[in-house]
Design an enzyme around this catalytic site. Structure first.
Site, PDB file in Angstrom:
ATOM      1  N   LYS A 248      -0.073   3.569  -2.726  1.00  0.00           N
ATOM      2  CA  LYS A 248      -1.174   4.535  -2.646  1.00  0.00           C
ATOM      3  C   LYS A 248      -0.669   5.982  -2.632  1.00  0.00           C
ATOM      4  O   LYS A 248      -1.435   6.900  -2.925  1.00  0.00           O
ATOM      5  CB  LYS A 248      -2.033   4.258  -1.412  1.00  0.00           C
ATOM      6  CG  LYS A 248      -2.870   2.983  -1.508  1.00  0.00           C
ATOM      7  CD  LYS A 248      -3.761   2.825  -0.280  1.00  0.00           C
ATOM      8  CE  LYS A 248      -4.731   1.655  -0.404  1.00  0.00           C
ATOM      9  NZ  LYS A 248      -4.166   0.382   0.045  1.00  0.00           N
TER      10      LYS A 248
ATOM     11  N   SER B 242      -5.693   3.294   4.666  1.00  0.00           N
ATOM     12  CA  SER B 242      -5.307   2.401   3.577  1.00  0.00           C
ATOM     13  C   SER B 242      -6.506   1.690   2.957  1.00  0.00           C
ATOM     14  O   SER B 242      -6.460   0.500   2.662  1.00  0.00           O
ATOM     15  CB  SER B 242      -4.287   1.362   4.075  1.00  0.00           C
ATOM     16  OG  SER B 242      -3.504   0.877   3.023  1.00  0.00           O
TER      17      SER B 242
ATOM     18  N   SER C  85       0.793  -1.234   0.000  1.00  0.00           N
ATOM     19  CA  SER C  85       0.000   0.000   0.000  1.00  0.00           C
ATOM     20  C   SER C  85       0.823   1.282   0.000  1.00  0.00           C
ATOM     21  O   SER C  85       0.249   2.366  -0.061  1.00  0.00           O
ATOM     22  CB  SER C  85      -0.964   0.008   1.182  1.00  0.00           C
ATOM     23  OG  SER C  85      -2.070  -0.821   0.911  1.00  0.00           O
TER      24      SER C  85
END
Length: 428
Positions: A94, A146, A91
């Site tokens: 992101k 997240s 993640s």
């Protein structure tokens, strides 16, 4: 998808046939060519890269596949380990999703998520197709807890997953983050059939992306926030009071923020991630006495203590070490060439020896189109469908998702981003 192999053949065969007609001299030019790594020659090294000056100490020992400590202001790379090595990002990817999409999306625009978006694997903020969500709320959920569902909803707002990935990969190229290839908007890997060959990044690239993000006031606001109120369907009690929209607080996963377990003075924020395949990943920044340091880490094992050690070392000894490289400037989008600063700082990029992939000079025209489009189609056709800490005076509460009374939950799956394990340095 029953005719997937036939579809791939039908779409790619003409291009590949044309590529075979390219003269042998042109094909020879397509072989890997040794180039100096972006950021400087020493950044092509795979071990620990540092040039300790008088009065400085070596960087702390970190259990990670790669890390980097860089000065966001000057762009100087103070120390690194395997800076251009390519790894799964989890993640931490992101951060690129945000950097690429924030300039393209109106924060006040609204999105109604699909059922598929709401049922994505891994960590999620808790969404329902019954509500519409502001883009600004989605960015909060993306960067604070997240939310894999928020990432897909932002892709919806950007025109779909394909369009969002195009924007992310184009932004990576503009930033000269050439070790980076996004195959998802949320960093999931195994669950989507992605491997390090089809989705990857490096700590050097994460530092470039973070440096760009620090220039965005909106992004700094999102990543520096410890809690945010997330809209949700009203509870029975709220409906009795006439409320049509309910909600609950969400708390940041970044344990360096105020009130968190690893509170770090001057922490600006960042993005962490975890999958079984990627291990622990992170990119973030902190500021002290007018200096802002960026730290990125991939394939980590003891995330927050190690990030803290790297920041402490950077602030203590950064002024005393000799830089081993530089974070290059973005490519001039108008001219299509690196800015003057970037040209002076580094040569064209090629992956260092031992990393996945490599620097290829693909001949212009049909052969290049065949390689790029063919690979894109394979990646696209392989794709399947695809909450947690805040400003309490003493300690930020840990939350894994929507409260149970709202029907929310977080699924913990082998390839999913885990909101709890990465913060505590444990592995499943």
């Amino acid at each position: 998808m029953r005719n997937t192999p036939r579809a791939i053949t039908a779409l790619t065969a003409p291009l590949l046939a044309v590529s075979l007609a390219v003269p042998s001299t042109a094909l020879a030019a397509a072989r890997p060519v040794a180039r100096e790594p972006i950021g400087g020659p020493r950044l092509g090294e795979r071990g620990i890269v540092v040039d300790v000056g008088p009065g400085a100490k070596a960087p702390p020992k970190i259990a990670a596949g790669a890390y980097i400590v860089a000065d966001a202001g000057t762009g100087q790379v103070l120390a690194a380990k395997n800076p251009h090595g390519r790894f799964l990002p989890a993640s931490a990817l992101k951060m690129l999703t945000a950097v690429a999409l924030i300039p393209k999306l109106d924060p006040n625009a609204t999105v109604r998520p699909t059922r598929e978006t709401c049922e994505v694997e891994g960590s999620k903020v808790g969404m329902t197709p019954k509500l519409t969500y502001k883009v600004s709320d989605l960015f909060h959920a993306l960067l604070m807890v997240s939310g894999n569902d928020a990432a897909l909803a932002l892709a919806q707002a950007a025109g779909g997953v394909r369009a969002a990935l195009d924007s992310m990969n184009a932004e990576a190229r503009r930033l000269q983050a050439n070790d980076t290839l996004a195959g998802s908007t949320n960093g999931l890997d195994v669950d989507l059939g992605l491997t390090v060959k089809t989705q990857h990044t490096s700590v050097y690239d994460l530092a470039l992306i973070m440096r760009q993000g620090l220039k965005m006031p909106q992004l700094r606001a999102y990543i520096g926030k410890n809690h945010h109120y997330w809209p949700a369907p009203p509870t029975k009690e709220q409906r009795k009071k006439g409320k049509k929209i309910g909600g609950y607080p969400i708390y940041s996963h970044i344990r360096l923020l105020p009130g968190q377990r690893y509170e770090y003075p001057g922490a600006i924020g960042g993005k962490n991630g975890f999958t079984m395949a990627a291990g622990q990943t992170f990119v973030g920044a902190a500021e002290r006495n007018g200096r802002t340091l960026i730290v990125a880490l991939l394939r980590g094992e003891n995330l927050w203590p190690d990030v803290t050690k790297l920041l402490d070392w950077g602030f203590a000894y950064g002024p005393r070490v000799r830089p081993v490289g530089v974070l290059v400037e973005p490519v001039d989008a108008a001219a299509g060439e690196p800015s003057a600063a970037a040209s002076a700082a580094a040569s064209p990029h090629a992956a260092p020896a031992g990393s996945s992939g490599g620097g290829w000079l693909v001949p212009a025209g049909a052969a290049g189109g065949a390689v790029v489009l063919g690979g894109g189609l394979l990646l696209l056709l392989r794709r399947r469908r695809t909450a947690a800490a805040g400003p309490a005076p003493a300690r930020v509460p840990v939350q894994s998702g929507p409260p149970p009374q709202l029907g929310g939950h977080v699924r913990r799956v082998p390839g999913g981003d885990d909101p709890l394990n990465p913060s505590e340095g444990t592995r499943r």
